[in-house]
Design an enzyme around this catalytic site. Structure first.
Site, PDB file in Angstrom:
ATOM      1  CB  ALA A   1      -0.934  -0.001   1.223  1.00 50.98           C
TER       2      ALA A   1
ATOM      3  N   GLY B   1       3.393   1.808  -2.006  1.00 51.66           N
ATOM      4  CA  GLY B   1       4.104   1.911  -3.276  1.00 51.66           C
ATOM      5  C   GLY B   1       3.467   2.885  -4.248  1.00 51.66           C
TER       6      GLY B   1
ATOM      7  N   GLY C   1       0.166   1.496  -4.817  1.00 46.83           N
ATOM      8  CA  GLY C   1      -0.524   1.338  -3.531  1.00 46.83           C
ATOM      9  C   GLY C   1      -1.077   2.639  -2.980  1.00 46.83           C
TER      10      GLY C   1
ATOM     11  CB  ILE D   1      -1.871  -5.517  -9.069  1.00 48.31           C
ATOM     12  CG1 ILE D   1      -3.363  -5.195  -8.969  1.00 48.31           C
ATOM     13  CG2 ILE D   1      -1.150  -4.460  -9.911  1.00 48.31           C
ATOM     14  CD1 ILE D   1      -3.682  -3.927  -8.188  1.00 48.31           C
ATOM     15  CB  SER D   2       2.552  -8.586  -7.817  1.00 53.83           C
ATOM     16  OG  SER D   2       1.962  -8.099  -6.636  1.00 53.83           O
TER      17      SER D   2
ATOM     18  CG  ASP E   1      -3.632  -5.318 -20.377  1.00 56.39           C
ATOM     19  OD1 ASP E   1      -2.629  -4.614 -20.532  1.00 56.39           O
ATOM     20  OD2 ASP E   1      -3.631  -6.373 -19.708  1.00 56.39           O
TER      21      ASP E   1
ATOM     22  CG  HIS F   1      -0.820  -7.565 -17.569  1.00 57.92           C
ATOM     23  ND1 HIS F   1      -1.392  -6.487 -18.222  1.00 57.92           N
ATOM     24  CD2 HIS F   1       0.124  -7.039 -16.746  1.00 57.92           C
ATOM     25  CE1 HIS F   1      -0.823  -5.371 -17.809  1.00 57.92           C
ATOM     26  NE2 HIS F   1       0.104  -5.673 -16.913  1.00 57.92           N
TER      27      HIS F   1
HETATM   28  N1  LIG Z   1      -1.274  -5.851 -13.379  1.00 59.88           N
HETATM   29  C1  LIG Z   1      -0.972  -4.701 -13.958  1.00 59.88           C
HETATM   30  O1  LIG Z   1      -1.631  -4.277 -14.892  1.00 59.88           O
HETATM   31  C2  LIG Z   1       0.168  -3.885 -13.472  1.00 59.88           C
HETATM   32  C3  LIG Z   1       1.063  -4.406 -12.561  1.00 59.88           C
HETATM   33  N2  LIG Z   1       2.078  -3.647 -12.082  1.00 59.88           N
HETATM   34  C4  LIG Z   1       2.977  -4.269 -11.110  1.00 59.88           C
HETATM   35  O2  LIG Z   1       2.616  -3.863  -9.797  1.00 59.88           O
HETATM   36  C5  LIG Z   1       3.754  -4.013  -8.942  1.00 59.88           C
HETATM   37  C6  LIG Z   1       3.939  -2.779  -8.074  1.00 59.88           C
HETATM   38  O3  LIG Z   1       4.260  -1.670  -8.859  1.00 59.88           O
HETATM   39  P1  LIG Z   1       4.580  -0.231  -8.169  1.00 59.88           P
HETATM   40  O4  LIG Z   1       3.548   0.088  -7.163  1.00 59.88           O
HETATM   41  O5  LIG Z   1       4.852   0.704  -9.264  1.00 59.88           O
HETATM   42  O6  LIG Z   1       5.943  -0.568  -7.403  1.00 59.88           O
HETATM   43  P2  LIG Z   1       6.564   0.191  -6.153  1.00 59.88           P
HETATM   44  O7  LIG Z   1       7.961  -0.283  -5.994  1.00 59.88           O
HETATM   45  O8  LIG Z   1       6.341   1.654  -6.266  1.00 59.88           O
HETATM   46  O9  LIG Z   1       5.676  -0.326  -4.938  1.00 59.88           O
HETATM   47  C7  LIG Z   1       5.688  -1.663  -4.541  1.00 59.88           C
HETATM   48  C8  LIG Z   1       5.454  -1.708  -3.065  1.00 59.88           C
HETATM   49  O10 LIG Z   1       5.477  -3.075  -2.671  1.00 59.88           O
HETATM   50  C9  LIG Z   1       6.099  -3.111  -1.404  1.00 59.88           C
HETATM   51  N3  LIG Z   1       6.574  -4.445  -1.067  1.00 59.88           N
HETATM   52  C10 LIG Z   1       7.719  -5.044  -1.438  1.00 59.88           C
HETATM   53  N4  LIG Z   1       7.809  -6.258  -0.863  1.00 59.88           N
HETATM   54  C11 LIG Z   1       6.680  -6.413  -0.129  1.00 59.88           C
HETATM   55  C12 LIG Z   1       6.189  -7.450   0.695  1.00 59.88           C
HETATM   56  N5  LIG Z   1       6.873  -8.576   0.885  1.00 59.88           N
HETATM   57  N6  LIG Z   1       5.014  -7.256   1.296  1.00 59.88           N
HETATM   58  C13 LIG Z   1       4.311  -6.112   1.106  1.00 59.88           C
HETATM   59  N7  LIG Z   1       4.718  -5.097   0.343  1.00 59.88           N
HETATM   60  C14 LIG Z   1       5.900  -5.260  -0.261  1.00 59.88           C
HETATM   61  C15 LIG Z   1       7.226  -2.090  -1.479  1.00 59.88           C
HETATM   62  O11 LIG Z   1       7.667  -1.714  -0.203  1.00 59.88           O
HETATM   63  C16 LIG Z   1       6.532  -0.971  -2.232  1.00 59.88           C
HETATM   64  O12 LIG Z   1       5.944  -0.047  -1.360  1.00 59.88           O
HETATM   65  C17 LIG Z   1       4.937  -4.303  -9.860  1.00 59.88           C
HETATM   66  O13 LIG Z   1       5.213  -5.679  -9.863  1.00 59.88           O
HETATM   67  C18 LIG Z   1       4.429  -3.868 -11.222  1.00 59.88           C
HETATM   68  O14 LIG Z   1       5.081  -4.519 -12.276  1.00 59.88           O
HETATM   69  C19 LIG Z   1       2.251  -2.351 -12.464  1.00 59.88           C
HETATM   70  C20 LIG Z   1       1.376  -1.771 -13.356  1.00 59.88           C
HETATM   71  C21 LIG Z   1       0.319  -2.507 -13.964  1.00 59.88           C
HETATM   72  O1  LIG Z   2       4.557  -2.478 -17.886  1.00 60.98           O
HETATM   73  C1  LIG Z   2       4.754  -2.746 -16.702  1.00 60.98           C
HETATM   74  O2  LIG Z   2       5.798  -3.230 -16.249  1.00 60.98           O
HETATM   75  C2  LIG Z   2       3.640  -2.483 -15.740  1.00 60.98           C
HETATM   76  C3  LIG Z   2       2.408  -3.050 -16.316  1.00 60.98           C
HETATM   77  O3  LIG Z   2       2.127  -4.217 -16.177  1.00 60.98           O
HETATM   78  C4  LIG Z   2       1.619  -2.194 -17.181  1.00 60.98           C
HETATM   79  O4  LIG Z   2       1.763  -0.966 -17.173  1.00 60.98           O
HETATM   80  O5  LIG Z   2       0.798  -2.746 -17.918  1.00 60.98           O
END
Ligand SMILES: NC(=O)C1=CN([C@@H]2O[C@H](COP(=O)(O)OP(=O)(O)OC[C@H]3O[C@@H](n4cnc5c(N)ncnc54)[C@H](O)[C@@H]3O)[C@@H](O)[C@H]2O)C=CC1
Ligand SMILES: O=C([O-])CC(=O)C(=O)O
Length: 358
Positions: free
Chosen positions: A54, A56, A59, A162-163, A195, A222
């Site tokens: 949350a 990030g 988050g 989402i990850s 998407d 994805h």
């Molecule tokens: N499904 C989708 O369409 C999309 C997925 N993503 C993915 O979402 C993920 C997060 O992206 P962002 O928020 O930009 O990254 P970010 O690095 O800004 O935030 C991630 C957060 O996860 C936290 N974290 C790390 N390990 C953890 C754990 N063990 N338990 C709880 N929290 C933990 C970090 O402390 C950080 O606050 C990435 O894997 C990214 O590729 C991003 C965009 C689209």
């Molecule tokens: O592109 C990335 O790494 C994050 C993601 O999944 C998106 O924006 O669709």
């Protein structure tokens, strides 16, 4: 060992001040009023939602938008860093949901207990030049640990994952839940809503329409070629030239990379993703409430193809996914795209499954 004990003690000390973040409401010149005596205890009707990761880039705006959602009564914000600040900040919003913060692994179980919906944007994002699969080594373990917590503390919760890489993290989550004996495939959903959001936007730009009036089904998975927009099934009905089809397909498939490159090392899509995640979570909550006709695209356990997981349009209900729609008639361009998507997806799914088998 000593160092990790010190870190744990420090986390416990910080955590003691987390719930709520402004733990002691005593201000200079005021009474001894403490938060325990206040009435906001999260007992009002509505759903209990946890966000893991949350603090990030996704988050934080996701937490803000979920705090604004009238269907949410209790919002748990969990991360391994910075939840005190994010929770304090968001808890001042004058909306209905009560917000509680949880910091570090020691507080994961408290964060998850009793939750109806768990949204997981925890993990590292891409930098330019990386694929989503390059995130596997770090994010697979994070997702496994978080899902073990879900199995233990809220096995009946709906999970929005989402990850990245979603094509592998969803199979990881499924295997963890299977091992724990809590797997309900209807309640595990990989979030591919971004998407669809992108597809609606880009198609609307080409057609000169308002994106809110456009609905593009996006199926497959994805990542890159696994993202398959079905442009022959766009609503309102329309047609595209071959040039438009190729431009739109490529832009939708590479939308994530477009943002990663524009951010130039500062992460990937966060704001549009938070918007998409909330759109999807809101649909799940409406369905949990019993609203009829909630249909969205998601990456789920599926028999639509020979693969065990596939993104397609699903009808959501009180129990999660209640119906998975077939892909419908595809044109030749889409049939070719489907074969490419399935080939890549098969490897990503297998990689996730075997990670938990190890
Ligand atoms: N499904 C989708 O369409 C999309 C997925 N993503 C993915 O979402 C993920 C997060 O992206 P962002 O928020 O930009 O990254 P970010 O690095 O800004 O935030 C991630 C957060 O996860 C936290 N974290 C790390 N390990 C953890 C754990 N063990 N338990 C709880 N929290 C933990 C970090 O402390 C950080 O606050 C990435 O894997 C990214 O590729 C991003 C965009 C689209
Ligand atoms: O592109 C990335 O790494 C994050 C993601 O999944 C998106 O924006 O669709």
């Amino acid at each position: 060992m000593q160092a990790s004990a010190d870190v744990n003690q420090r986390i416990a000390r910080i955590a003691a001040h987390l719930n709520p973040p402004t733990n002691n409401l005593q201000m200079e010149g005021s009474s001894n009023l403490r938060w325990e005596n206040c009435r906001a205890k999260g007992g009002s009707p509505g759903f209990k939602v946890a966000i893991l990761g949350a603090a990030g880039g996704i988050g934080q705006p996701l937490a803000m938008l979920m705090k604004m959602n009238p269907l949410v009564s209790l919002l748990h914000l969990y991360d391994v860093v910075n939840t005190p600040g994010v929770t304090a900040d968001i808890s001042h919003m004058d909306t209905g949901a009560v917000v509680r913060g949880f910091l570090g692994q020691q507080q994961l179980e408290d964060a998850l207990t009793g939750m109806d919906l768990v949204i997981i944007p925890a993990g590292v994002p891409r930098k330019p030049g990386m694929t989503r699969d390059d995130l596997f080594n770090i994010n697979a373990g994070i997702v496994r640990t978080l899902c073990e917590g879900i199995s233990k503390c809220c096995p009946k919760a709906t999970v929005n994952l989402i990850s990245n890489p979603v094509n592998s993290t969803v199979p990881i989550a499924a295997e963890v839940f299977k091992k724990a004996g809590t797997y309900d495939p209807r309640r595990l959903l990989g979030v591919t809503m971004l998407d669809v959001v992108r597809a609606n936007t880009f198609v609307a730009e080409v057609l000169g329409l308002d994106p809110r009036d456009v609905d593009v089904p996006v199926v497959g998975g994805h990542a890159g070629v696994t993202i398959l927009p079905l442009l022959s099934q766009v609503k309102p009905p329309c047609s595209f030239t071959q040039e438009e089809t190729e431009y739109l397909t490529s832009r939708i498939q590479n939308g994530g990379t477009e943002v990663v490159e524009a951010k130039a090392g500062a992460g990937s899509a966060t704001l549009s993703m938070a918007y998409a995640a909330v759109k999807f979570a809101d649909a799940c909550l409406h369905a949990l409430r019993g609203d009829a006709g909630v249909i969205e695209c998601a990456f789920v356990s599926s028999q639509v193809t020979e693969l065990p997981f596939f993104a397609s349009r699903v009808r959501l209900g009180r129990n999660g996914v209640e119906e998975i729609y077939p892909l419908g008639p595809l044109n030749e361009y889409e049939r070719v795209g489907l074969e490419k998507a399935k080939k890549e997806l098969a490897g990503s799914i297998e990689k996730g499954i075997s990670f938990v088998g190890k």
